[in-house]
Motif scaffolding. Structure first.
Motif, mmCIF file in Angstrom:
data_model
loop_
_atom_site.group_PDB
_atom_site.id
_atom_site.type_symbol
_atom_site.label_atom_id
_atom_site.label_comp_id
_atom_site.label_asym_id
_atom_site.label_seq_id
_atom_site.Cartn_x
_atom_site.Cartn_y
_atom_site.Cartn_z
ATOM 1 N N VAL A 1 -56.631 39.063 60.485
ATOM 2 C CA VAL A 1 -56.865 39.951 61.454
ATOM 3 C C VAL A 1 -56.398 41.246 61.445
ATOM 4 O O VAL A 1 -55.492 41.724 60.994
ATOM 5 N N GLY A 2 -57.281 42.161 61.384
ATOM 6 C CA GLY A 2 -57.027 43.700 61.166
ATOM 7 C C GLY A 2 -57.007 44.424 62.539
ATOM 8 O O GLY A 2 -57.948 44.399 63.019
ATOM 9 N N MET A 3 -55.984 45.341 62.584
ATOM 10 C CA MET A 3 -56.116 46.218 63.935
ATOM 11 C C MET A 3 -56.353 47.490 63.319
ATOM 12 O O MET A 3 -55.359 48.098 62.453
ATOM 13 N N LEU A 4 -57.529 48.366 63.786
ATOM 14 C CA LEU A 4 -57.387 49.922 63.467
ATOM 15 C C LEU A 4 -56.318 50.805 64.027
ATOM 16 O O LEU A 4 -55.770 50.362 65.239
ATOM 17 N N THR A 5 -55.613 51.437 63.345
ATOM 18 C CA THR A 5 -54.747 52.599 63.679
ATOM 19 C C THR A 5 -55.057 53.888 63.104
ATOM 20 O O THR A 5 -56.111 54.192 62.524
ATOM 21 N N GLU B 1 -52.930 35.727 60.345
ATOM 22 C CA GLU B 1 -52.151 36.691 59.745
ATOM 23 C C GLU B 1 -52.548 38.049 60.014
ATOM 24 O O GLU B 1 -54.006 38.646 60.019
ATOM 25 N N VAL B 2 -51.666 38.950 60.867
ATOM 26 C CA VAL B 2 -52.039 40.025 61.270
ATOM 27 C C VAL B 2 -51.753 41.468 60.359
ATOM 28 O O VAL B 2 -50.518 41.484 59.761
ATOM 29 N N THR B 3 -52.643 42.380 60.237
ATOM 30 C CA THR B 3 -52.297 43.623 59.373
ATOM 31 C C THR B 3 -52.977 44.870 59.976
ATOM 32 O O THR B 3 -53.915 44.681 60.887
ATOM 33 N N THR B 4 -52.347 45.958 59.657
ATOM 34 C CA THR B 4 -53.133 47.157 60.453
ATOM 35 C C THR B 4 -53.782 47.946 59.173
ATOM 36 O O THR B 4 -53.472 47.997 57.903
ATOM 37 N N LEU B 5 -54.918 48.929 59.462
ATOM 38 C CA LEU B 5 -55.495 49.460 58.739
ATOM 39 C C LEU B 5 -56.145 50.730 59.179
ATOM 40 O O LEU B 5 -56.336 50.723 60.306
ATOM 41 N N ALA C 1 -59.380 53.443 59.451
ATOM 42 C CA ALA C 1 -60.718 53.234 59.741
ATOM 43 C C ALA C 1 -61.545 53.446 58.590
ATOM 44 O O ALA C 1 -62.600 53.143 58.248
ATOM 45 N N ASP C 2 -60.725 54.369 57.591
ATOM 46 C CA ASP C 2 -61.667 54.802 56.254
ATOM 47 C C ASP C 2 -61.055 53.937 55.131
ATOM 48 O O ASP C 2 -61.167 54.223 53.890
ATOM 49 N N SER C 3 -60.333 52.790 55.549
ATOM 50 C CA SER C 3 -59.833 52.082 54.392
ATOM 51 C C SER C 3 -60.814 51.099 53.876
ATOM 52 O O SER C 3 -61.725 50.577 54.348
ATOM 53 N N PRO C 4 -60.615 50.946 52.353
ATOM 54 C CA PRO C 4 -61.665 50.015 51.684
ATOM 55 C C PRO C 4 -61.374 48.447 52.023
ATOM 56 O O PRO C 4 -62.241 47.681 51.926
ATOM 57 N N ARG C 5 -60.454 48.222 52.982
ATOM 58 C CA ARG C 5 -60.062 46.872 53.352
ATOM 59 C C ARG C 5 -61.049 46.740 54.481
ATOM 60 O O ARG C 5 -61.146 45.400 54.813
ATOM 61 N N LEU C 6 -61.507 47.546 55.190
ATOM 62 C CA LEU C 6 -62.446 47.407 56.195
ATOM 63 C C LEU C 6 -63.720 47.045 55.963
ATOM 64 O O LEU C 6 -64.805 47.750 55.746
ATOM 65 N N HIS C 7 -63.826 45.509 55.364
ATOM 66 C CA HIS C 7 -64.869 44.870 54.835
ATOM 67 C C HIS C 7 -64.738 43.509 55.342
ATOM 68 O O HIS C 7 -63.729 42.792 55.255
ATOM 69 N N PRO C 8 -65.811 42.768 55.758
ATOM 70 C CA PRO C 8 -65.748 41.235 56.037
ATOM 71 C C PRO C 8 -65.313 40.260 54.907
ATOM 72 O O PRO C 8 -64.868 39.168 55.409
ATOM 73 N N ASP C 9 -65.199 40.755 53.690
ATOM 74 C CA ASP C 9 -64.727 39.980 52.757
ATOM 75 C C ASP C 9 -63.128 39.972 52.705
ATOM 76 O O ASP C 9 -62.377 38.983 52.320
ATOM 77 N N SER C 10 -62.590 41.086 53.369
ATOM 78 C CA SER C 10 -61.065 41.102 53.589
ATOM 79 C C SER C 10 -60.499 40.869 55.018
ATOM 80 O O SER C 10 -59.368 40.286 54.949
ATOM 81 N N LEU C 11 -61.208 40.944 55.895
ATOM 82 C CA LEU C 11 -61.049 40.647 57.170
ATOM 83 C C LEU C 11 -61.739 39.579 57.780
ATOM 84 O O LEU C 11 -63.175 39.507 57.638
ATOM 85 N N ASP C 12 -61.148 38.534 58.711
ATOM 86 C CA ASP C 12 -61.954 37.656 59.546
ATOM 87 C C ASP C 12 -62.165 38.340 60.871
ATOM 88 O O ASP C 12 -63.425 37.916 61.531
ATOM 89 N N LEU D 1 -61.839 42.101 63.312
ATOM 90 C CA LEU D 1 -61.405 43.565 63.413
ATOM 91 C C LEU D 1 -61.179 43.831 64.826
ATOM 92 O O LEU D 1 -61.947 43.391 65.723
ATOM 93 N N ILE D 2 -59.961 44.287 65.211
ATOM 94 C CA ILE D 2 -59.586 44.530 66.569
ATOM 95 C C ILE D 2 -59.584 46.192 66.749
ATOM 96 O O ILE D 2 -58.813 47.073 66.147
ATOM 97 N N LEU D 3 -60.277 46.499 67.684
ATOM 98 C CA LEU D 3 -60.391 47.946 67.899
ATOM 99 C C LEU D 3 -60.034 48.134 69.181
ATOM 100 O O LEU D 3 -60.922 47.943 70.259
ATOM 101 N N ALA D 4 -59.047 48.633 69.644
ATOM 102 C CA ALA D 4 -58.584 48.760 70.999
ATOM 103 C C ALA D 4 -58.249 50.049 71.561
ATOM 104 O O ALA D 4 -57.185 50.731 71.100
#
Length: 754
Positions: A448-452, A486-490, A492-503, A505-508
């Motif tokens: 799980v990735g949360m945008l910061t 497993e929670v991580t932060t990233l 919005a311009d991170s290369p990890r922002l991709h479906p292969d890296s995240l199951d 994405l939370i944008l709150a």
């Protein structure tokens, strides 16, 4: 066996012709009847007030305050009064000499008297059938399997008490001394588990001898071979000791021979007890209706995939909050609470590592860490020679992510995952947490990735509007990291922002607009099939619509308000839409989701996305206000001239079928509903926390949290009304004991006339 039965028959006649035995039966019946009536009456009262009743069989009869546990706590007072004269009476009157010279063996004599006690002890169990019978008439679908297991445990306990009382009675000619001695032995067997608790070898032996808690599984409806073997071995030990004592009175043996005989007996009993308590030698039978004391079949299938050694290492920080749980003195308590894991993972190897280091516990800055650790070690019983200093533990393992708290690490095939303790009434990890940890090792966690970077809500900050209880709170059971994520932060311009890296994405609730490049990156993630939780707030519609419009969802202008005499008008109390079950969500229809400050959503199917409502407001009380207002400076009320009440959609779920996968997106018109503030709300009974769990399950396609649900209990209703309950109270607490007292009186009078 004929002589054994004859001796048993004569002993039973002695019981039934004595007023003490009848008095004990009457007192036991009165006590059981009144306790049961009070328990059932409390549940009837709760039902009349509209309260929800759990599984009534286990609620009334089980638990620490149920009928069985209450009666068990008093059994030790009854048995010494019954067993005190078994042998001491014969010694005092001199008839023991006739018995020992008669053509019966010592073993036959002992077994005959013990069989009599087993038969008489069975009457106590029979007396418990009276409240069970009343419960069967009052409660539909009583769980008979559970009741049978609990009664078996109580009877085995009675049998053990009887064997101990028989032996103590053979040691003295005075019945009063035998009764007191039996009480002393029973007390010793209850507290012997505390002896040597800080020494590994001694602790294991004394813990096995301890009788405390041996019926715990039985009273939960679980039959354990280890506990059955314990009772059989204790019974065999004290019956054999009685026979050896009477043999010693009949034939002289040298002292060293006696010592060897007793030593061999003790060695055999301890050896068999040790063997029966090994993980590979333990067997369980769950007698409850829905196997509530066992893992579900789904969990068993997951654990069956573990085919190699598993290591469970407990790291205990002496300066942490739970240091006492990991101390040697609490070792047996700790391992008994983890026995369910060992039950299904017999190849599990356990280890404890002690250390001291800084943590989030408040420490005295004026006292060196080692000195503070030494004080804790002295208080909890640690040996400082076994305690690692900060430098040593940091070289061995990095526990900074756990804030150096008490934690267990589960290791399998080189992969490690934490198994934490929780700040709730259960404290220890349950089935869901254990299976989630095992699945993380076997498969992979849900990433799980949360945008910061744009003032969005944070999974780590401890503010009222942030998401730690939902996402990363270490000691919160429902937190996603404890349920398989497993929670991580990233950025919005991170290369990890991709479906292969995240199951997921939370944008709150972003407060600052994204740049064109960042927005393109987010839209590319969605276009490639990435799952998304998009949560907005009033005033952010312009930022959010650029993200949501490509899949057919728009944040409507304005702010939703709801009429209420108790709460601010911007506190929206939403409920689940009618078709929610079709999406895979499983929640009661009357669940309330609080959303302080929400906007309505407008949606349509487009670009392959199919959208359905998840949460909606009550159209009788809700309206949308587009004009500006400030609740801090003025009161806002519904104005029929300009406002129109309407049902508003405040959360939707949209899916799209792609080659090899299904894309899932949830959009909500509020970002506070998953925040710390709403999880801790006390003035409205909400389902926000349950919705958080449901979202995790939905995004993981049912993988996390592991599904440990069972069918709802069917013994959750009481037929009796107040008048019928009064009759049941008289029947169990007065009538049955009166019949016993009358019957006993008539038998004794008739005997004395003869």
């Amino acid at each position: 066996m004929g002589k054994v039965y004859r001796i048993a028959g004569l002993e039973l006649k002695t019981f039934f012709y004595a007023p003490v035995a009848w008095l004990l039966l009457v007192v036991f019946a009165v006590q059981a009847g009144l306790v049961f009536a009070d328990l059932l009456g409390a549940r009837i009262f709760s039902q009349q007030l509209g309260g929800e009743l759990p599984s009534l069989t286990q609620d009334v009869f089980g638990g620490s305050s149920g009928l069985f546990a209450t009666m068990q706590r008093h059994l030790y007072l009854y048995m010494p009064l019954l067993t005190m004269g078994l042998v001491s009476r014969e010694v005092h009157s001199g008839s023991i000499k006739l018995l020992l010279s008669a053509p019966v063996t010592t073993r036959q004599l002992v077994f005959g008297k013990y069989v009599a006690m087993l038969v008489f002890g069975l009457l106590f169990v029979v007396l418990l059938l009276a409240p069970i019978g009343v419960a069967g008439m009052a409660i539909p679908h009583l769980d008979r399997g559970y009741l049978a297991a609990a009664l078996l445990g109580l009877y085995l306990l009675l049998a053990a008490y009887a064997a101990i009382g028989l032996y103590v009675s053979s040691l003295t000619r005075y019945q009063a001394v035998a009764a007191i001695g039996t009480l002393a032995v029973l007390a010793g067997l209850n507290y012997v588990g505390e002896v040597g608790s800080g020494v590994d070898v001694v602790r294991d032996i004394t813990y096995w001898f301890s009788m405390r808690g041996r019926t715990g599984y039985f009273l939960k409806g679980l039959i354990s071979s280890k506990d059955v073997c314990y009772f059989l071995l204790v019974i065999s030990l004290f019956i054999t000791l009685t026979s050896m004592k009477l043999d010693a009175d009949r034939a002289w043996r040298a002292a060293w021979v006696q010592v060897i005989r007793y030593g061999l007996l003790l060695l055999v009993v301890v050896g068999l007890g040790y063997a029966s308590s090994r993980p590979g030698m333990q067997y369980y039978a769950d007698a409850t209706r829905y196997a509530t004391q066992s893992f579900t079949q789904r969990s068993k299938e997951i654990i069956a995939r573990v085919d190699e050694r598993v290591q469970l290492t407990t790291y205990v920080n002496l300066l942490g909050n739970l240091a006492h749980i990991g101390s040697p003195r609490f070792r047996n308590f700790d391992q008994s609470n983890l026995e369910q894991i060992r039950r299904y993972l017999p190849q599990l190897e356990r280890d404890y590592v002690y250390f001291y280091d800084t943590t989030d516990t408040r420490l005295d800055p004026n006292i060196p860490l080692r000195e503070q650790a030494l004080r804790r070690a002295t208080a909890y019983g640690f040996d400082m020679a076994d305690v690692l200093p900060p430098s040593a533990i940091r070289q061995r393992v990095d526990l900074s992510a756990e804030r150096n708290q008490f934690v267990r690490l589960l290791t399998y095939r080189g992969k490690t995952t934490p198994l934490r303790m929780f700040h709730d009434i259960e404290a220890y990890p349950g089935e869901a947490e254990v299976i989630a940890a095992v699945k993380r090792l076997l498969d992979k966690p849900l990433t799980v990735g949360m945008l910061t970077g744009h003032a969005e809500r944070s999974p780590y900050r401890d503010g009222d509007k942030d998401y730690p209880p939902l996402m990363t709170a270490l000691n919160t059971r429902r937190a996603w990291i404890n349920q398989g994520a497993e929670v991580t932060t990233l950025e919005a311009d991170s290369p990890r922002l991709h479906p292969d890296s995240l199951d997921v994405l939370i944008l709150a609730d972003p407060l600052v607009p994204y740049t064109g490049e960042q927005l393109a990156n987010i839209q590319r993630y969605i276009a490639l099939g990435g799952n998304l939780l998009l949560a907005g707030e009033p005033g952010r519609q312009a930022i959010l619509n650029t993200i949501s419009e490509p899949f057919g969802v728009r944040f409507a202008p304005g702010k939703l308000l709801q009429e209420s005499k108790d709460y601010e008008p911007d506190l929206i109390q939403a409920r689940f839409s009618g078709g929610i079950s079709g999406l895979g969500f499983s929640v009661p229809g009357d669940t309330v989701i609080t959303m302080p400050g929400a906007v309505g959503l407008v949606y349509r199917d487009t670009a392959g996305f199919v959208t359905a409502p998840v949460l909606e407001t009550d159209g009788r009380y809700t309206w949308n206000r587009t004009a500006s207002f400030d609740l801090k400076t003025g009161r806002v009320v519904f104005d029929p001239a300009v406002d129109r009440k309407q049902r508003a959609i405040v959360a939707v779920a949209t899916v799209r079928q792609l080659p090899g996968k299904e894309q899932r997106i949830v959009v909500t018109g509020d970002a506070d509903f998953l925040s710390k503030g709403e999880w801790s709300r006390y003035n409205v009974r909400t389902g926000n926390a349950e919705l958080g769990t449901q979202l995790l399950r939905w995004f993981s396609h049912g993988e996390y949290p592991p599904d440990t649900r069972r069918p709802a209990p069917i013994d959750n209703r009481i037929r009796y009304d107040k008048a019928q309950f009064a009759g049941a109270r008289v029947l169990t607490g007065v009538l049955l004991p009166s019949v016993l007292a009358l019957g006993g009186t008539l038998i004794i009078i008739r005997r004395r006339r003869k």
